[in-house]
Scaffold this motif. Structure first.
Motif, PDB file in Angstrom:
ATOM      1  N   ALA A 109      -6.365  25.125   1.921  1.00  0.00           N
ATOM      2  CA  ALA A 109      -7.104  24.001   1.329  1.00  0.00           C
ATOM      3  C   ALA A 109      -6.661  23.751  -0.105  1.00  0.00           C
ATOM      4  CB  ALA A 109      -8.608  24.276   1.384  1.00  0.00           C
ATOM      5  N   ARG A 110      -6.395  24.805  -0.839  1.00  0.00           N
ATOM      6  CA  ARG A 110      -5.995  24.652  -2.240  1.00  0.00           C
ATOM      7  C   ARG A 110      -4.650  23.936  -2.372  1.00  0.00           C
ATOM      8  NH1 ARG A 110      -7.856  30.627  -4.503  1.00  0.00           N
ATOM      9  NH2 ARG A 110     -10.020  30.057  -4.984  1.00  0.00           N
ATOM     10  N   VAL A 111      -3.771  24.121  -1.375  1.00  0.00           N
ATOM     11  CA  VAL A 111      -2.483  23.437  -1.418  1.00  0.00           C
ATOM     12  C   VAL A 111      -2.683  21.927  -1.337  1.00  0.00           C
ATOM     13  CG1 VAL A 111      -0.272  23.129  -0.209  1.00  0.00           C
ATOM     14  CG2 VAL A 111      -1.235  25.417  -0.486  1.00  0.00           C
ATOM     15  N   SER A 112      -3.795  21.489  -0.762  1.00  0.00           N
ATOM     16  CA  SER A 112      -4.080  20.057  -0.649  1.00  0.00           C
ATOM     17  C   SER A 112      -4.195  19.391  -2.017  1.00  0.00           C
ATOM     18  CB  SER A 112      -5.378  19.833   0.133  1.00  0.00           C
ATOM     19  OG  SER A 112      -5.294  20.409   1.414  1.00  0.00           O
ATOM     20  N   HIS A 113      -4.450  20.188  -3.051  1.00  0.00           N
ATOM     21  CA  HIS A 113      -4.551  19.636  -4.404  1.00  0.00           C
ATOM     22  C   HIS A 113      -3.174  19.404  -5.022  1.00  0.00           C
ATOM     23  CE1 HIS A 113      -8.942  20.208  -4.916  1.00  0.00           C
ATOM     24  NE2 HIS A 113      -8.769  21.228  -4.105  1.00  0.00           N
ATOM     25  N   SER A 114      -2.112  19.885  -4.343  1.00  0.00           N
ATOM     26  CA  SER A 114      -0.766  19.773  -4.892  1.00  0.00           C
ATOM     27  C   SER A 114      -0.132  18.439  -4.517  1.00  0.00           C
ATOM     28  CB  SER A 114       0.109  20.920  -4.373  1.00  0.00           C
ATOM     29  OG  SER A 114      -0.477  22.179  -4.639  1.00  0.00           O
ATOM     30  N   ASP A 115       0.766  17.986  -5.385  1.00  0.00           N
ATOM     31  CA  ASP A 115       1.512  16.750  -5.125  1.00  0.00           C
ATOM     32  C   ASP A 115       2.810  17.134  -4.429  1.00  0.00           C
ATOM     33  OD1 ASP A 115       2.359  14.157  -5.076  1.00  0.00           O
ATOM     34  OD2 ASP A 115       3.002  14.108  -7.186  1.00  0.00           O
ATOM     35  N   LEU A 116       2.844  16.978  -3.107  1.00  0.00           N
ATOM     36  CA  LEU A 116       3.970  17.468  -2.322  1.00  0.00           C
ATOM     37  C   LEU A 116       4.797  16.307  -1.777  1.00  0.00           C
ATOM     38  CD1 LEU A 116       2.074  20.193  -0.252  1.00  0.00           C
ATOM     39  CD2 LEU A 116       3.295  20.488  -2.410  1.00  0.00           C
ATOM     40  N   PRO A 117       6.127  16.444  -1.756  1.00  0.00           N
ATOM     41  CA  PRO A 117       6.984  15.398  -1.187  1.00  0.00           C
ATOM     42  C   PRO A 117       6.696  15.200   0.299  1.00  0.00           C
ATOM     43  CG  PRO A 117       8.274  16.970  -2.473  1.00  0.00           C
ATOM     44  CD  PRO A 117       6.909  17.559  -2.318  1.00  0.00           C
ATOM     45  N   GLU A 118       6.531  13.962   0.717  1.00  0.00           N
ATOM     46  CA  GLU A 118       6.184  13.674   2.104  1.00  0.00           C
ATOM     47  C   GLU A 118       7.247  14.160   3.082  1.00  0.00           C
ATOM     48  OE1 GLU A 118       5.079   9.696   2.935  1.00  0.00           O
ATOM     49  OE2 GLU A 118       3.501   9.618   1.409  1.00  0.00           O
ATOM     50  N   ASP A 119       8.532  14.038   2.691  1.00  0.00           N
ATOM     51  CA  ASP A 119       9.592  14.476   3.600  1.00  0.00           C
ATOM     52  C   ASP A 119       9.557  15.977   3.815  1.00  0.00           C
ATOM     53  OD1 ASP A 119      10.361  14.875   0.944  1.00  0.00           O
ATOM     54  OD2 ASP A 119      12.496  14.846   1.456  1.00  0.00           O
ATOM     55  N   LEU A 120       9.150  16.717   2.783  1.00  0.00           N
ATOM     56  CA  LEU A 120       9.041  18.171   2.913  1.00  0.00           C
ATOM     57  C   LEU A 120       7.879  18.531   3.842  1.00  0.00           C
ATOM     58  CD1 LEU A 120       9.978  20.980   2.180  1.00  0.00           C
ATOM     59  CD2 LEU A 120       8.599  20.847   0.081  1.00  0.00           C
ATOM     60  N   ILE A 121       6.768  17.825   3.713  1.00  0.00           N
ATOM     61  CA  ILE A 121       5.623  18.060   4.593  1.00  0.00           C
ATOM     62  C   ILE A 121       6.009  17.798   6.051  1.00  0.00           C
ATOM     63  CG2 ILE A 121       3.316  17.247   5.212  1.00  0.00           C
ATOM     64  CD1 ILE A 121       2.826  16.683   2.260  1.00  0.00           C
ATOM     65  N   GLU A 122       6.743  16.710   6.267  1.00  0.00           N
ATOM     66  CA  GLU A 122       7.176  16.378   7.628  1.00  0.00           C
ATOM     67  C   GLU A 122       8.090  17.444   8.207  1.00  0.00           C
ATOM     68  OE1 GLU A 122       8.917  12.536   7.495  1.00  0.00           O
ATOM     69  OE2 GLU A 122       7.026  11.495   7.063  1.00  0.00           O
ATOM     70  N   GLN A 123       9.016  17.936   7.381  1.00  0.00           N
ATOM     71  CA  GLN A 123       9.931  18.973   7.856  1.00  0.00           C
ATOM     72  C   GLN A 123       9.184  20.249   8.217  1.00  0.00           C
ATOM     73  OE1 GLN A 123      13.770  19.526   5.673  1.00  0.00           O
ATOM     74  NE2 GLN A 123      13.026  17.828   4.409  1.00  0.00           N
ATOM     75  N   LEU A 124       8.236  20.645   7.384  1.00  0.00           N
ATOM     76  CA  LEU A 124       7.463  21.854   7.666  1.00  0.00           C
ATOM     77  C   LEU A 124       6.577  21.664   8.895  1.00  0.00           C
ATOM     78  CD1 LEU A 124       6.431  22.961   4.060  1.00  0.00           C
ATOM     79  CD2 LEU A 124       8.158  24.008   5.546  1.00  0.00           C
ATOM     80  N   SER A 125       6.036  20.464   9.068  1.00  0.00           N
ATOM     81  CA  SER A 125       5.210  20.176  10.242  1.00  0.00           C
ATOM     82  C   SER A 125       6.025  20.280  11.526  1.00  0.00           C
ATOM     83  CB  SER A 125       4.589  18.784  10.127  1.00  0.00           C
ATOM     84  OG  SER A 125       3.701  18.715   9.028  1.00  0.00           O
ATOM     85  N   SER A 126       7.327  19.962  11.429  1.00  0.00           N
ATOM     86  CA  SER A 126       8.179  20.002  12.621  1.00  0.00           C
ATOM     87  C   SER A 126       8.363  21.417  13.161  1.00  0.00           C
ATOM     88  CB  SER A 126       9.552  19.394  12.313  1.00  0.00           C
ATOM     89  OG  SER A 126      10.312  20.248  11.464  1.00  0.00           O
TER      90      SER A 126
END
Length: 240
Positions: A109-126
């Motif tokens: 939940a705490r990571v949700s406060h971070s400003d993360l690149p969308e492409d990185l989130i997509e790659q990790l979700s994959s």
């Protein structure tokens, strides 16, 4: 009179055991809700939902304390033996694992406060690390609710998928840092994220091991799947 007293003590003992199980299952259900909400907060960047996950962590901690107290009182009152004693000790240990799973949900939940690149989130979700972690936690909770040896063994097996997802995520982050060395902070936040999911798998595995010990008296900690006793090997489904 003596028989009546013995009957009353047995009924009270059974009731105390059931209440103890109910407390642990309630704790497990709350932890699963926390994991789901933390994951949703991460995916949608819902700061309010993330904060509610952090706020509810105190309830999980309180349940751990209540379960440990109930275990101590039950042992003092009834002096359980053999399988029942394994059950009481197993419940105490599982409460510790659920509490630590709650801590991991709070970390996510705490990571949700971070400003993360969308492409990185997509790659990790994959890598399916969220889905694989959720699956292994669900199997562990199923093993607990049904005291199912099969679900417990499947929990151990499913954790392999979590480990693979974590390894894939680590490779993605390593490449991302190599290509974008200026983005070390979001990369470290994501490393914390995938580590939290990997730890969820480890704690779920612990619960599976506790269930097997309760049912069989077999201590399988630190054993590979292919080194499990034959009766447990037979419960592992064939690879598709």
């Amino acid at each position: 009179m003596i028989l009546s007293q013995q009957s009353h003590l047995l009924r009270q003992y059974d009731q105390d055991i059931e209440e103890l199980k109910h407390l642990l299952i309630s704790m497990g259900d709350l932890v699963v809700d926390q994991i789901d909400d933390a994951s949703k907060a991460f995916k949608t960047n819902d700061i309010d939902l993330a904060q509610s996950v952090c706020d509810r962590d105190a309830a999980i901690n309180a349940l751990e304390v209540a379960i440990d107290r109930a275990c101590t009182l039950l042992i003092a009152k009834h002096q359980p033996r053999a399988s029942d004693l394994r059950l009481v000790f197993g419940i105490s240990k599982m409460a510790t694992d659920f509490e630590r799973m709650g801590d991991q949900a709070r970390s996510i939940a705490r990571v949700s406060h971070s400003d993360l690149p969308e492409d990185l989130i997509e790659q990790l979700s994959s890598t399916n690390i969220i889905e694989n972690s959720r699956k292994v936690v669900n199997l562990a909770l199923l093993a607990l609710k049904n005291l199912s040896e099969t679900a417990a063994v499947n929990t151990l097996r499913a954790d392999g998928d979590v480990d693979k997802s974590y390894a894939d995520g680590f490779k993605i982050l390593s490449k991302f840092l190599k290509d974008h060395p200026e983005h070390i902070e979001p990369a470290m936040s994501c490393l914390s994220l995938i580590h939290a999911y990997e730890r969820l798998g480890d704690h779920a595995t612990n619960i599976g091991e506790h269930i097997i010990f309760i049912l069989d008296g077999e201590d399988i900690r630190h054993l590979r799947l292919d080194a499990l006793p034959e009766n447990l090997q037979n419960l592992i489904p064939e690879e598709e």
